[in-house]
Design a protein around this motif. Structure first.
Motif, PDB file in Angstrom:
ATOM      1  N   LEU A   7      -3.534  11.497  -3.311  1.00 22.15           N
ATOM      2  CA  LEU A   7      -3.611  12.911  -2.949  1.00 22.15           C
ATOM      3  C   LEU A   7      -5.029  13.441  -3.142  1.00 22.15           C
ATOM      4  O   LEU A   7      -5.242  14.645  -3.306  1.00 22.15           O
ATOM      5  N   CYS A   8      -5.994  12.517  -3.121  1.00 19.88           N
ATOM      6  CA  CYS A   8      -7.400  12.866  -3.284  1.00 19.88           C
ATOM      7  C   CYS A   8      -7.638  13.621  -4.587  1.00 19.88           C
ATOM      8  O   CYS A   8      -8.491  14.529  -4.662  1.00 19.88           O
ATOM      9  N   GLY A   9      -6.853  13.239  -5.605  1.00 20.44           N
ATOM     10  CA  GLY A   9      -6.960  13.905  -6.888  1.00 20.44           C
ATOM     11  C   GLY A   9      -7.323  12.941  -7.997  1.00 20.44           C
ATOM     12  O   GLY A   9      -7.670  11.773  -7.762  1.00 20.44           O
ATOM     13  N   ASP A  10      -7.208  13.429  -9.226  1.00 19.53           N
ATOM     14  CA  ASP A  10      -7.440  12.611 -10.416  1.00 19.53           C
ATOM     15  C   ASP A  10      -6.611  13.204 -11.544  1.00 19.53           C
ATOM     16  O   ASP A  10      -5.812  14.134 -11.333  1.00 19.53           O
ATOM     17  N   LEU A  11      -6.797  12.699 -12.758  1.00 17.26           N
ATOM     18  CA  LEU A  11      -5.977  13.155 -13.878  1.00 17.26           C
ATOM     19  C   LEU A  11      -6.433  14.506 -14.429  1.00 17.26           C
ATOM     20  O   LEU A  11      -5.766  15.067 -15.306  1.00 17.26           O
ATOM     21  N   ASP A  12      -7.531  15.047 -13.934  1.00 23.30           N
ATOM     22  CA  ASP A  12      -7.911  16.421 -14.255  1.00 23.30           C
ATOM     23  C   ASP A  12      -7.227  17.423 -13.327  1.00 23.30           C
ATOM     24  O   ASP A  12      -7.055  18.597 -13.677  1.00 23.30           O
ATOM     25  N   ILE A  13      -6.852  16.950 -12.141  1.00 19.75           N
ATOM     26  CA  ILE A  13      -6.263  17.836 -11.123  1.00 19.75           C
ATOM     27  C   ILE A  13      -4.740  17.780 -11.158  1.00 19.75           C
ATOM     28  O   ILE A  13      -4.062  18.803 -11.027  1.00 19.75           O
ATOM     29  N   ASN A  39       0.861  -1.189   0.000  1.00 25.96           N
ATOM     30  CA  ASN A  39       0.000   0.000   0.000  1.00 25.96           C
ATOM     31  C   ASN A  39       0.898   1.240   0.000  1.00 25.96           C
ATOM     32  O   ASN A  39       1.758   1.396   0.869  1.00 25.96           O
ATOM     33  N   VAL A  40       0.710   2.118  -0.968  1.00 29.91           N
ATOM     34  CA  VAL A  40       1.549   3.315  -1.070  1.00 29.91           C
ATOM     35  C   VAL A  40       1.513   4.128   0.220  1.00 29.91           C
ATOM     36  O   VAL A  40       2.511   4.754   0.608  1.00 29.91           O
ATOM     37  N   ALA A  41       0.380   4.113   0.922  1.00 29.70           N
ATOM     38  CA  ALA A  41       0.258   4.877   2.165  1.00 29.70           C
ATOM     39  C   ALA A  41       1.168   4.351   3.267  1.00 29.70           C
ATOM     40  O   ALA A  41       1.383   5.038   4.267  1.00 29.70           O
ATOM     41  N   THR A  42       1.709   3.130   3.103  1.00 29.35           N
ATOM     42  CA  THR A  42       2.655   2.601   4.099  1.00 29.35           C
ATOM     43  C   THR A  42       4.096   2.948   3.755  1.00 29.35           C
ATOM     44  O   THR A  42       4.992   2.744   4.573  1.00 29.35           O
ATOM     45  N   ILE A  43       4.333   3.445   2.553  1.00 30.07           N
ATOM     46  CA  ILE A  43       5.696   3.781   2.138  1.00 30.07           C
ATOM     47  C   ILE A  43       6.111   5.143   2.678  1.00 30.07           C
ATOM     48  O   ILE A  43       7.249   5.359   3.086  1.00 30.07           O
ATOM     49  N   THR A  44       5.174   6.067   2.679  1.00 28.02           N
ATOM     50  CA  THR A  44       5.456   7.422   3.174  1.00 28.02           C
ATOM     51  C   THR A  44       4.160   8.077   3.620  1.00 28.02           C
ATOM     52  O   THR A  44       3.072   7.670   3.202  1.00 28.02           O
ATOM     53  N   SER A  63      -4.664   7.786   3.791  1.00 27.43           N
ATOM     54  CA  SER A  63      -4.368   6.432   4.275  1.00 27.43           C
ATOM     55  C   SER A  63      -5.462   5.465   3.840  1.00 27.43           C
ATOM     56  O   SER A  63      -6.131   4.833   4.667  1.00 27.43           O
ATOM     57  N   GLU A  64      -5.662   5.376   2.534  1.00 31.43           N
ATOM     58  CA  GLU A  64      -6.599   4.445   1.932  1.00 31.43           C
ATOM     59  C   GLU A  64      -5.824   3.522   1.003  1.00 31.43           C
ATOM     60  O   GLU A  64      -4.706   3.845   0.575  1.00 31.43           O
ATOM     61  N   LEU A  65      -6.412   2.407   0.670  1.00 31.54           N
ATOM     62  CA  LEU A  65      -5.783   1.504  -0.295  1.00 31.54           C
ATOM     63  C   LEU A  65      -6.179   1.954  -1.702  1.00 31.54           C
ATOM     64  O   LEU A  65      -6.939   1.298  -2.404  1.00 31.54           O
ATOM     65  N   PHE A  66      -5.632   3.108  -2.103  1.00 31.19           N
ATOM     66  CA  PHE A  66      -5.912   3.644  -3.429  1.00 31.19           C
ATOM     67  C   PHE A  66      -4.909   3.142  -4.473  1.00 31.19           C
ATOM     68  O   PHE A  66      -5.257   2.985  -5.642  1.00 31.19           O
ATOM     69  N   ALA A  67      -3.661   2.964  -4.060  1.00 31.73           N
ATOM     70  CA  ALA A  67      -2.605   2.583  -5.002  1.00 31.73           C
ATOM     71  C   ALA A  67      -1.596   1.694  -4.290  1.00 31.73           C
ATOM     72  O   ALA A  67      -1.431   1.770  -3.068  1.00 31.73           O
ATOM     73  N   ILE A  68      -0.913   0.878  -5.067  1.00 30.48           N
ATOM     74  CA  ILE A  68       0.098  -0.033  -4.523  1.00 30.48           C
ATOM     75  C   ILE A  68       1.430   0.188  -5.227  1.00 30.48           C
ATOM     76  O   ILE A  68       1.511   0.906  -6.227  1.00 30.48           O
ATOM     77  N   SER A  69       2.458  -0.447  -4.694  1.00 31.44           N
ATOM     78  CA  SER A  69       3.799  -0.238  -5.249  1.00 31.44           C
ATOM     79  C   SER A  69       3.889  -0.660  -6.714  1.00 31.44           C
ATOM     80  O   SER A  69       4.683  -0.101  -7.480  1.00 31.44           O
TER      81      SER A  69
END
Length: 346
Positions: free
Chosen positions: A245-251, A182-187, A201-207
């Motif tokens: 970062l609570c964003g998307d590809l428009d932000i 989980n990317v949130a555990t890396i930093t 701190s959500e499971l939005f993305a992984i390494s």
């Protein structure tokens, strides 16, 4: 003699089939792996083992197994997990079986009496290969989920910790890997626009998404499920990274996301390097043998960051074999055990 070595992990099950001649020397090696999330599909283990063997099944003389899948939350205890995996493997094969434990290969009857001796012992198997390459070194094996950092002296592993719990305390186990972290555990923060932004701190993305965006892995390497069950293109991974970062590809722009991924790669490498340095300082060692799926992506850069002299296991095995090094080591240990003892499958 043809021996199959299996590494039954929580997410992946790996196979190495080795042909040994009468002197015990290695001949042809065949390797394969499959994604098998044991927390959801543990009852498919037998089918997966047989599918991996395919047409080789009838030619196999013995099977060796190492495991880490006993930790998945489908089991209430590690003991329960080991015994369930033991039962499934025994019901699958009629040839001699052995399980990698902290003190070497154990027969099924020995595992039944003391299941925890084989829990999360796959690093024992990998260390056998590293010791062939360098009798005094630190083995760094970065897999899809975790990193093993194992000191080897005089040709034998000498890890201070024996269980996962103990190794988390000694620096010999770092719970970060090439794919499933989980990317949130890396930093907890990433740089953006000359500032620092806390990550969600959500499971939005992984390494795997980080390394997919950076081109550090091939698309075929992204074998685990994605957090959103969506695609595995670079753009799909960028979309998931933006969400941290609570964003998307428009932000966020693609260049923003690539920059964030570069920092996450650096941070993950730094986390592993810190543990390598900790083990190196304790053991007075400065040489590393790197292996695993993250051999070139994380293990080698982390060793260099820790100012270690590093060689990669693909000087001894092929890159494909390095990815399933515990399975290769398991087959090696099983062959040696069969040579040394009057072995039965009991």
């Amino acid at each position: 003699m043809k021996i199959a070595g299996f590494d039954i992990g929580g997410a992946n099950t790996d196979l190495a089939i080795i042909d040994f001649d009468t002197d015990g020397d290695m001949g042809n090696i065949h390797v394969d792996y499959c994604y098998l999330p044991m927390w959801e599909k543990k009852d498919e283990l037998s089918h997966s083992l047989l599918k991996l063997l395919g047409d080789e099944l009838n030619d196999i003389d013995a099977v060796g197994v190492c495991m880490t899948a006993e930790l998945v939350d489908a089991y209430q205890t590690k003991r329960e997990g080991v015994l369930d995996i033991l039962k499934k493997v025994k019901n699958t094969f009629s040839v001699p079986l052995g399980f990698v434990g902290l003190e070497g290969i154990l027969k099924p009857s020995q595992v039944f009496k003391d299941p925890l001796k084989v829990a999360a012992a796959n690093w024992i198997a990998t260390s056998q290969i590293a010791a062939i390459m360098d009798s005094d070194c630190i083995m760094v094996d970065v897999g899809s989920t975790t990193t093993d950092i194992i000191p080897i002296k005089n040709g034998s592993e000498c890890a201070k910790g024996r269980s996962d719990l103990e190794r988390l305390g000694t620096g010999e186990l770092v719970y970060t890997g090439t794919l499933r972290s989980n990317v949130a555990t890396i930093t907890d923060k990433v740089p953006l626009d000359e500032g620092w932004f806390r990550v969600s701190s959500e499971l939005f993305a992984i390494s795997a998404d980080v390394h997919n965006v950076l081109g550090n892995i091939n698309p075929k390497d992204y074998i685990c499920d994605t957090p959103d069950r969506a695609g595995k293109t670079s753009e799909d991974s960028m979309r998931r990274i933006a969400r941290i970062l609570c964003g998307d590809l428009d932000i966020l722009s693609k260049s923003d996301i690539i920059s964030i991924c570069a920092y996450l790669h650096h941070k993950q490498t730094s986390n592993i390097a810190e543990a390598i340095q900790e083990v190196g300082d304790i053991e007075f060692m400065e040489r590393v043998v790197a292996t695993g799926l993250g051999m070139d992506v994380l293990a080698s850069p982390a060793a260099q960051m820790a100012r270690m002299n590093v060689v990669t296991m693909d000087e001894f095995l092929t890159p494909e074999e390095c990815v399933v090094a515990p399975a290769v080591g398991t087959a090696l240990m099983m062959e040696e055990f069969l040579q040394d003892q009057d072995f039965t499958s009991s």
